[in-house]
Design a protein around this motif. Structure first.
Motif, PDB file in Angstrom:
ATOM      1  N   SER A 182      32.429  -6.294  18.266  1.00  7.70           N
ATOM      2  CA  SER A 182      31.001  -6.092  17.664  1.00  7.70           C
ATOM      3  C   SER A 182      30.216  -6.543  18.906  1.00  7.70           C
ATOM      4  O   SER A 182      29.073  -6.302  19.259  1.00  7.70           O
ATOM      5  CB  SER A 182      30.528  -6.905  16.620  1.00  7.70           C
ATOM      6  N   GLY A 184      30.792  -6.187  21.799  1.00 11.26           N
ATOM      7  CA  GLY A 184      30.683  -5.362  22.851  1.00 11.26           C
ATOM      8  C   GLY A 184      31.667  -5.699  24.195  1.00 11.26           C
ATOM      9  O   GLY A 184      31.628  -4.919  25.159  1.00 11.26           O
ATOM     10  N   GLU A 217      29.056  -2.118  26.457  1.00  5.45           N
ATOM     11  CA  GLU A 217      27.628  -1.527  26.135  1.00  5.45           C
ATOM     12  C   GLU A 217      26.704  -2.912  26.389  1.00  5.45           C
ATOM     13  O   GLU A 217      27.265  -4.004  25.944  1.00  5.45           O
ATOM     14  CB  GLU A 217      27.431  -1.084  24.740  1.00  5.45           C
ATOM     15  N   ILE A 219      24.517  -5.802  25.704  1.00 11.60           N
ATOM     16  CA  ILE A 219      24.033  -6.533  24.573  1.00 11.60           C
ATOM     17  C   ILE A 219      23.323  -7.868  25.111  1.00 11.60           C
ATOM     18  O   ILE A 219      23.645  -8.499  25.792  1.00 11.60           O
ATOM     19  CB  ILE A 219      25.228  -6.818  23.630  1.00 11.60           C
ATOM     20  N   SER A 490      22.838  -6.580  13.140  1.00 16.28           N
ATOM     21  CA  SER A 490      24.127  -6.123  13.115  1.00 16.28           C
ATOM     22  C   SER A 490      25.315  -7.161  12.482  1.00 16.28           C
ATOM     23  O   SER A 490      26.364  -6.719  12.185  1.00 16.28           O
ATOM     24  CB  SER A 490      24.724  -6.031  14.876  1.00 16.28           C
ATOM     25  N   THR A 494      27.551  -4.650  10.401  1.00 19.78           N
ATOM     26  CA  THR A 494      28.784  -4.229  10.859  1.00 19.78           C
ATOM     27  C   THR A 494      29.894  -4.782   9.874  1.00 19.78           C
ATOM     28  O   THR A 494      31.209  -4.442  10.082  1.00 19.78           O
ATOM     29  CB  THR A 494      29.167  -4.965  12.260  1.00 19.78           C
ATOM     30  N   ARG A 520      24.193  -0.843  19.715  1.00 20.94           N
ATOM     31  CA  ARG A 520      24.560  -1.868  20.921  1.00 20.94           C
ATOM     32  C   ARG A 520      23.775  -1.719  21.930  1.00 20.94           C
ATOM     33  O   ARG A 520      23.560  -2.698  22.845  1.00 20.94           O
ATOM     34  CB  ARG A 520      26.189  -1.895  21.022  1.00 20.94           C
ATOM     35  N   SER A 521      23.866  -0.540  22.578  1.00 22.13           N
ATOM     36  CA  SER A 521      23.268  -0.112  23.844  1.00 22.13           C
ATOM     37  C   SER A 521      21.976   0.151  24.008  1.00 22.13           C
ATOM     38  O   SER A 521      21.199   0.674  24.814  1.00 22.13           O
ATOM     39  CB  SER A 521      24.149   0.761  24.418  1.00 22.13           C
ATOM     40  N   PRO A 525      17.176  -1.453  18.925  1.00 26.98           N
ATOM     41  CA  PRO A 525      18.256  -0.975  17.925  1.00 26.98           C
ATOM     42  C   PRO A 525      17.654  -0.624  16.574  1.00 26.98           C
ATOM     43  O   PRO A 525      18.351  -0.332  15.652  1.00 26.98           O
ATOM     44  CB  PRO A 525      19.364  -2.079  17.932  1.00 26.98           C
TER      45      PRO A 525
END
Length: 580
Positions: A182, A184, A217, A219, A490, A494, A520-521, A525
């Motif tokens: 999570s 990344g 990604e 973060i 998240s 998640t 994430r990216s 978000p």
């Protein structure tokens, strides 16, 4: 005396008005009041914490200081902190801990790159600074050079490489392996799936005190995530020497303010000040005693008799009385946490979304927070709390309906699913042993009985067994709670991804998984998070009940308790005990 008259007397004794008991929920409140009857007498104000040292039956050194170096307060002769800790921890291994019970101890025994400040802000800990590059794809943490393990050896960037690789290694089987993914960290998902070796994880030591993390990604909140114990360093020397027994007294090596001293199962766990800790000269508490007390009422009694300095919770049946009798000792603060029930979607009848929807609608959350929990909780109709940093909080349409409207919709959904008076819904509701969880289970199951004709059997299990049964999927519907591991949406969303080690209900949705990956990216978000919540409103893998608060009793003798920390992370080293 008639039953109604008895109820009236009880209501008056417990500080409730007659208008509190009304129409369709009358019998629910009667159950609550009867459950609380024995506890309404009160133990008296007492002097919490006074008898704590004698109750621990341990030896402790004389305090090094007579007065607090900053405040000038006179300090207790022996600095022994006694904490109620809910139950026996399932593990003290940072990469295997999966609950607040073990986490409360591990944050004292170990120190990570960052820590949570008194107000919940992320502060430097073993990392003195950090920076990102490559558009947040690479993070570099610069470690302090004075970090030490309790065996005197230095803590280095290599220890973090070892522990993060260990967390995702399938051989360890950590339920929090997904946490590294999570975050990344490059290759984490493939390693967890067994497709790559742990050595390919995107972490490396540039030198002894420079730890680099490469992400798949970008973060922006990675430093916030490193507050969590899954990312703490692990002592390779102790693990390789003792294997699974490395967390036992005499074997454990840790790098926090305290080290494991003794552990008597079912009685107490004692931590002693770690002389090698980098800020040991600023630590005032010499011993910390964690007492596993599964009964909230028993914990309250021990606190009232002075045997504890702080509790882990407060019985819901006692909230009204404690607000009146101990207002200065009762801590109630917003927490990034959600109380809910999870459905095992792979087991009938919960494989039918109409059943899940009906049960979720029929919970009268206003009754629960107003008359049962009474800890300033907020009714929850979604998963993510509104006070999560930067989150675009929204609610489903059914949150705007009146409770009678929700109840009618629930009956219609259940009828569509084929359940009638002649064919009632029947299932078991599982919770871990605790009076507060029991009270809620009784009240909510009664709501389902009255409104939907459902026959609900409630069952309880001791904490460790409860966790293992949930993880094995041996349940239909179970109590669930989630406290954010970091202050970003998240950490909640998640929880329900297909690969989450804490998704015990087995719900899976490819679109939902992709949304969390795309978030994430993304520079923003929130649109992904909003859509993810909408999917939860449509599929009901969990039934949110309320957004939690930190509720505890804290002795006036104990100073430094972080009352304003929404993460509810309590470091014993930040506290101290004043003289009687």
């Amino acid at each position: 005396m008639t039953l109604i008259n008895q109820q009236t007397k009880i209501i008056q004794r417990c500080g409730l008005s007659g208008s509190d008991v009304r129409h369709s929920v009358q019998s629910v409140l009667i159950l609550l009041v009867l459950l609380a009857l024995a506890a309404c007498g009160g133990e008296g104000k007492g002097k919490a914490g006074v008898a704590a040292l004698a109750a621990t039956d341990i030896s402790a050194p004389e305090a090094r200081l007579r007065e607090h170096p900053e405040t000038g307060e006179r300090l207790a002769r022996k600095q022994v902190l006694v904490r109620g800790n809910a139950s026996e921890p399932a593990s003290l291994d940072p990469q295997l801990v999966q609950d607040t019970v073990g986490g409360a101890i591990v944050v004292d025994l170990f120190e990570g790159l960052t820590r949570s400040g008194p107000d919940g802000d992320t502060e430097p800990a073993l990392a003195k600074s950090w920076a990102s590059s490559d558009n947040n794809l690479t993070w570099t943490f610069h470690l302090r050079e004075d970090g030490r393990w309790s065996d005197g050896t230095g803590v280095t960037a290599h220890d973090f490489v070892y522990s993060w690789r260990r967390a995702v290694d399938p051989e360890l089987g950590s339920n929090y392996a997904y946490y590294i993914e999570s975050a990344g960290v490059a290759n984490a998902g493939e390693i967890i799936a067994g497709e790559k070796s742990p050595e390919t994880l995107g972490v490396r030591a540039l030198d002894d005190f420079t730890f680099e993390v490469s992400l798949a990604e970008p973060i922006t909140y990675l430093p916030d995530m490193t507050v969590h114990y899954t990312m703490f360093p692990a002592p390779r020397q102790a693990i390789e020497a003792h294997g699974a027994d490395w967390t036992k007294p005499g074997n454990m090596v840790s790098n926090g303010a305290y080290l494991l001293h003794t552990w008597h199962l079912g009685e107490k766990l004692v931590a002693a000040r770690n002389p090698y800790y980098r800020r040991d000269d600023q630590t005032i508490i010499d011993r910390v005693v964690y007492v596993p007390i599964e009964s909230a009422s028993a914990e309250l009694q021990r606190y009232a008799s002075g045997e504890l300095h702080m509790t882990s919770t407060v019985p819901v049946s006692q909230m009204a009385r404690l607000k009146k009798e101990r207002p200065d000792e009762l801590v109630m603060a917003p927490s990034i946490a959600t109380y809910m029930y999870t459905f095992n979607v792979n087991r009938s009848p919960f494989d039918d979304v109409r059943v899940r929807r009906a049960l979720t609608y029929a919970i009268d959350r206003n009754i629960i927070v107003s008359y049962i929990t009474r800890g300033e909780q907020m009714p929850a109709f979604s998963l993510t709390p509104p006070y999560v940093s930067g989150f675009d909080f929204r609610q489903p349409d059914y949150a705007t309906w009146s409770q009678p409207e929700r109840d009618e919709a629930a009956r219609q959904e259940l009828a569509k699913a084929g359940y009638t008076e002649d064919h009632p819904l029947e299932f078991e509701l599982l919770y871990n042993t605790d009076e507060s969880h029991k009270a809620l289970a009784i009240v909510i199951s009664q709501m389902w009985k009255e409104k939907l004709g459902a026959n609900v059997t409630i069952s309880n299990l001791e904490w460790k067994t409860f966790l293992s049964e949930k993880q094995a999927g041996n349940f239909g519907m179970a109590r669930h709670g989630w406290k954010g591991d970091y202050n970003e949406a998240s950490t909640f969303l998640t929880l329900l991804t297909s690969d989450s080690g804490n998704n015990d209900g087995g719900w899976s949705n490819p679109e939902y998984d992709q949304l969390l990956l795309d978030a994430r990216s993304s520079e923003d978000p929130n649109p992904y998070y909003v859509r993810a919540e909408e999917i939860l409103w449509q599929e009901f893998p969990v039934a949110p009940v309320y957004f939690n608060t930190t509720v505890a009793l804290v002795s006036p003798m104990l100073k430094g308790y972080p009352e304003n920390n929404p993460r509810n992370i309590i470091y014993s080293k930040d506290m101290y005990i004043t003289a009687d």
